[in-house]
Design a protein around this motif. Structure first.
Motif, PDB file in Angstrom:
ATOM      1  N   GLY A   1      -7.401   5.123   2.078  1.00 31.26           N
ATOM      2  CA  GLY A   1      -5.990   5.137   2.432  1.00 31.26           C
ATOM      3  C   GLY A   1      -5.352   3.940   1.745  1.00 31.26           C
ATOM      4  N   TYR A   2      -5.045   4.123   0.466  1.00 36.30           N
ATOM      5  CA  TYR A   2      -4.525   3.020  -0.343  1.00 36.30           C
ATOM      6  C   TYR A   2      -3.152   2.608   0.158  1.00 36.30           C
ATOM      7  N   GLY A   3      -2.936   1.282   0.282  1.00 30.22           N
ATOM      8  CA  GLY A   3      -1.655   0.800   0.773  1.00 30.22           C
ATOM      9  C   GLY A   3      -1.190  -0.451   0.057  1.00 30.22           C
ATOM     10  N   VAL A   4       0.126  -0.628   0.025  1.00 28.16           N
ATOM     11  CA  VAL A   4       0.747  -1.787  -0.615  1.00 28.16           C
ATOM     12  C   VAL A   4       1.478  -2.590   0.456  1.00 28.16           C
ATOM     13  N   SER A   5       1.313  -3.906   0.425  1.00 25.94           N
ATOM     14  CA  SER A   5       2.060  -4.805   1.288  1.00 25.94           C
ATOM     15  C   SER A   5       2.564  -5.970   0.446  1.00 25.94           C
ATOM     16  N   ALA A   6       3.442  -6.788   1.025  1.00 26.85           N
ATOM     17  CA  ALA A   6       4.005  -7.908   0.276  1.00 26.85           C
ATOM     18  C   ALA A   6       4.209  -9.101   1.191  1.00 26.85           C
ATOM     19  N   LEU A   7       4.020 -10.297   0.623  1.00 25.47           N
ATOM     20  CA  LEU A   7       4.396 -11.535   1.293  1.00 25.47           C
ATOM     21  C   LEU A   7       5.724 -11.992   0.708  1.00 25.47           C
ATOM     22  N   ILE A   8       6.658 -12.339   1.584  1.00 22.83           N
ATOM     23  CA  ILE A   8       8.013 -12.674   1.168  1.00 22.83           C
ATOM     24  C   ILE A   8       8.409 -14.026   1.759  1.00 22.83           C
ATOM     25  N   ARG A   9       8.923 -14.907   0.913  1.00 25.16           N
ATOM     26  CA  ARG A   9       9.508 -16.151   1.388  1.00 25.16           C
ATOM     27  C   ARG A   9      10.990 -15.886   1.605  1.00 25.16           C
ATOM     28  N   THR A  10      11.414 -15.909   2.843  1.00 24.87           N
ATOM     29  CA  THR A  10      12.769 -15.477   3.164  1.00 24.87           C
ATOM     30  C   THR A  10      13.812 -16.427   2.575  1.00 24.87           C
ATOM     31  N   ALA A  11      14.944 -15.877   2.210  1.00 28.44           N
ATOM     32  CA  ALA A  11      15.992 -16.646   1.549  1.00 28.44           C
ATOM     33  C   ALA A  11      16.511 -17.776   2.423  1.00 28.44           C
TER      34      ALA A  11
ATOM     35  N   GLY B   1       8.310 -20.013   6.792  1.00 27.25           N
ATOM     36  CA  GLY B   1       9.393 -19.200   6.254  1.00 27.25           C
ATOM     37  C   GLY B   1       8.933 -17.977   5.499  1.00 27.25           C
ATOM     38  N   GLN B   2       7.698 -17.541   5.739  1.00 27.62           N
ATOM     39  CA  GLN B   2       7.183 -16.346   5.066  1.00 27.62           C
ATOM     40  C   GLN B   2       6.991 -15.209   6.063  1.00 27.62           C
ATOM     41  N   VAL B   3       7.165 -13.996   5.578  1.00 26.25           N
ATOM     42  CA  VAL B   3       6.862 -12.812   6.370  1.00 26.25           C
ATOM     43  C   VAL B   3       5.999 -11.867   5.544  1.00 26.25           C
ATOM     44  N   TYR B   4       5.212 -11.110   6.256  1.00 29.08           N
ATOM     45  CA  TYR B   4       4.420 -10.020   5.674  1.00 29.08           C
ATOM     46  C   TYR B   4       5.201  -8.734   5.888  1.00 29.08           C
ATOM     47  N   VAL B   5       5.312  -7.921   4.865  1.00 30.61           N
ATOM     48  CA  VAL B   5       5.985  -6.628   4.970  1.00 30.61           C
ATOM     49  C   VAL B   5       4.988  -5.537   4.590  1.00 30.61           C
ATOM     50  N   GLY B   6       4.820  -4.581   5.447  1.00 28.40           N
ATOM     51  CA  GLY B   6       3.895  -3.492   5.165  1.00 28.40           C
ATOM     52  C   GLY B   6       4.368  -2.219   5.867  1.00 28.40           C
ATOM     53  N   ALA B   7       3.683  -1.190   5.628  1.00 28.43           N
ATOM     54  CA  ALA B   7       2.751  -0.966   4.531  1.00 28.43           C
ATOM     55  C   ALA B   7       2.810   0.511   4.228  1.00 28.43           C
ATOM     56  N   THR B   8       2.447   0.841   3.016  1.00 29.79           N
ATOM     57  CA  THR B   8       2.400   2.241   2.601  1.00 29.79           C
ATOM     58  C   THR B   8       1.004   2.802   2.857  1.00 29.79           C
ATOM     59  N   ASN B   9       0.867   4.106   2.741  1.00 32.14           N
ATOM     60  CA  ASN B   9      -0.445   4.742   2.908  1.00 32.14           C
ATOM     61  C   ASN B   9      -0.490   6.019   2.076  1.00 32.14           C
ATOM     62  N   VAL B  10      -1.364   6.017   1.090  1.00 27.16           N
ATOM     63  CA  VAL B  10      -1.527   7.176   0.215  1.00 27.16           C
ATOM     64  C   VAL B  10      -3.019   7.463   0.103  1.00 27.16           C
ATOM     65  N   ILE B  11      -3.404   8.699   0.356  1.00 22.50           N
ATOM     66  CA  ILE B  11      -4.818   9.062   0.250  1.00 22.50           C
ATOM     67  C   ILE B  11      -5.229   9.085  -1.215  1.00 22.50           C
ATOM     68  N   SER B  12      -6.334   8.390  -1.515  1.00 24.19           N
ATOM     69  CA  SER B  12      -6.862   8.319  -2.874  1.00 24.19           C
ATOM     70  C   SER B  12      -8.373   8.510  -2.809  1.00 24.19           C
ATOM     71  N   VAL B  13      -8.905   9.337  -3.680  1.00 27.44           N
ATOM     72  CA  VAL B  13     -10.352   9.558  -3.688  1.00 27.44           C
ATOM     73  C   VAL B  13     -11.100   8.253  -3.925  1.00 27.44           C
ATOM     74  N   ASP B  14     -10.624   7.452  -4.868  1.00 26.55           N
ATOM     75  CA  ASP B  14     -11.262   6.181  -5.183  1.00 26.55           C
ATOM     76  C   ASP B  14     -10.387   5.027  -4.733  1.00 26.55           C
ATOM     77  N   PRO B  15     -11.000   3.921  -4.258  1.00 25.62           N
ATOM     78  CA  PRO B  15     -10.212   2.739  -3.901  1.00 25.62           C
ATOM     79  C   PRO B  15      -9.418   2.231  -5.096  1.00 25.62           C
ATOM     80  N   ARG B  16      -8.227   1.679  -4.811  1.00 28.83           N
ATOM     81  CA  ARG B  16      -7.352   1.166  -5.851  1.00 28.83           C
ATOM     82  C   ARG B  16      -7.234  -0.345  -5.712  1.00 28.83           C
TER      83      ARG B  16
END
Length: 485
Positions: A249-259, A287-302
């Motif tokens: 379940g491949y997913g993308v997240s981000a760390l953001i330093r808020t303005a 002053g940082q936050v974690y933003v998540g997350a997506t989920n896409v099924i992938s046969v192989d880890p990304r």
């Protein structure tokens, strides 16, 4: 094996393939109990799920109507509830024996129902979370949307309702992993900076593993806890075909330093939607936050993020939670791989060969379940009474079923339509009904053609329409299930 963690031969009581939160947690308990234990995995943890996770210590926030629709889903929820009770003492012990950055980052979780979702998913799951909190007498309190002082969504995505769960916190996954590593070494465990590629066995007993560099490590017991990469190890065993296969379940997240240098005190999240864990923002300090997350099924880890997933995530964050995130700095883009089994449920327990245990397939719940599963698997290895009821999730099994084919297709269509609304599609009002009318019979026909008997979970069924390799894997797995039924 020497103190630096380099293999030079030797025998261990337990070898754990996988150095994520699950593997390290188990190793910590076993090492404290005097077991000779080695944990295998590259320090950078490529393809892991732990490193990219928001690390929300909650199970009620993850509740969905789909989860509650089967006895298997409810059993999984109850494992999460039990794990939640262990976290305060688990963190206290870990912080007592190690030094480092604070682990806990959020005080409670605020669940928001906003205007961007759909009634079939967001409203229903929002109510399901509240119902389960009430059922299990877990405290929560309603919050007026105007009182969500850190939330500043764009008007068309504004929150309609919200409630706060004071008992569901979050941790910094990087700090947690660092402290667990230190605790394992301090207790006498060995960290081997290489991953296993094969499990060795003699007859029906496993005898050890082979590392990626060709070296061998022998052990009386082998635990497979390598997340999505566990499948490679299962493929090396004769029992492997009888265990539900794993995909990512491949997913993308981000760390953001808020303005403006601010962050919420609690987790801010929506109910689960769009085949994923909903949109969530987690404070990470300074002053940082974690933003998540997506989920896409992938046969192989990304190990890299697709542009569309990153753009979608960042747009959701600033539109649905806080508008000035648009002016903030993205300090890190993270990619993780959740281990997803063919039936969507964990693989926990005896691996079908003597000396083999499997601890994976936990999807989005591995980090939260880690104290409970670590204690349970340590008890198994030591021949003691176990505490968690995981019998239904035994790795060697037929696929667990959560509903009829028609019901699974209905869930898929709801989430597929929800994706469109979350991405702010603009279509004539009546087109929603027309699109759904065409999608439903088409998806049902696809499921009928995929297999006459078994239906995968909605997200796997959805992904299979675009991935011939996944279709092949599902068909081969289902044929094997019939062979051993």
């Amino acid at each position: 094996m020497n103190a630096s963690g380099k293999a030079d031969g030797g025998n261990f009581d337990v070898v754990i393939a996988g150095n994520g939160v699950l593997g390290l947690s188990l190793a910590w308990i076993l090492a404290r109990r005097g077991q000779r234990v080695a944990v295998l995995g590259r320090p950078a943890r490529p393809w892991a799920g732990s490193t990219a996770s928001g690390a929300m210590l909650g199970c009620f926030g993850e509740v969905t109507t789909s989860l509650l629709a089967s006895e298997h889903g409810r059993a999984k929820l109850e494992l999460g509830i039990e794990a939640g009770r262990l976290w305060p003492q688990w963190l206290a012990e870990l912080e007592e024996v190690t030094e480092g950055a604070p682990v806990k980052t959020a005080r409670g979780t605020t669940v928001v129902l906003n205007t961007i979702g759909t009634a079939e998913i967001d409203d229903a799951n929002y109510q399901a979370i509240r119902a389960e909190l009430t059922r299990y007498e877990e405290p929560f309190e309603d919050v007026e949307p105007a009182d969500l002082d850190w939330v500043d969504a764009e008007p068309i995505s504004r929150p309609l309702r919200a409630f706060h769960i004071p008992g569901e916190h979050a941790v910094n996954s990087a700090a947690l992993l660092e402290r667990l590593e230190a605790a394992v070494v301090q207790a006498g465990g060995i960290l081997v900076p290489e991953f296993a590629t094969r499990v060795e066995y003699r007859g029906d007993r496993v005898t050890g593993v082979v590392l990626a560099d060709g070296r061998r490590i022998t052990a009386g017991h082998v635990t497979l806890a390598a997340g999505a990469r566990t499948q490679e190890l299962l493929d090396s065993l004769p029992v492997g075909p009888r265990i539900p296969r794993l995909v990512s379940g491949y997913g993308v997240s981000a760390l953001i330093r808020t303005a403006d240098g601010t962050a919420p005190d609690s987790v801010v999240r929506t109910p689960n939607r769009s085949f994923a864990c909903g949109l969530h923002v987690v404070p990470r300090g300074d002053g940082q936050v974690y933003v998540g997350a997506t989920n896409v099924i992938s046969v192989d880890p990304r190990d890299t993020a697709e542009m569309r997933d990153l753009v979608f995530l960042l747009q959701c964050a600033h539109r649905q939670v806080r508008r000035n995130l648009w002016n903030s700095d993205v300090t890190k883009v993270q990619v993780g791989n959740r281990p997803v089994s063919m039936d969507g449920f964990p693989l926990l327990g005896d691996g079908g060969m003597r000396g083999l245990s499997v601890m994976t397939g936990t999807y989005r719940d591995g980090l939260h379940l880690s104290p409970l599963l670590a204690q349970d698997f340590a008890a198994r290895a030591l021949g003691e009474e176990t505490r968690a009821d995981v019998a239904r999730f035994a790795p060697v099994r037929q696929p667990l079923r959560t509903g009829t084919r028609e019901e699974i297709v209905d869930v898929l269509i709801d989430h597929q339509m929800g994706i469109g609304y979350e991405q702010d599609w603009t279509i004539p009002v009546e087109w929603h009904q027309w699109i759904e009318m065409d999608l439903r019979p088409g998806t049902l026909a696809w499921a009928n053609g995929l297999d006459p008997e078994f239906t995968p979970p909605p997200e796997l069924l959805f992904a299979s329409r675009f991935d011939p390799e996944l279709v092949s894997i599902l068909r081969k797995y289902y044929a094997t299930c019939r062979e051993y039924s």
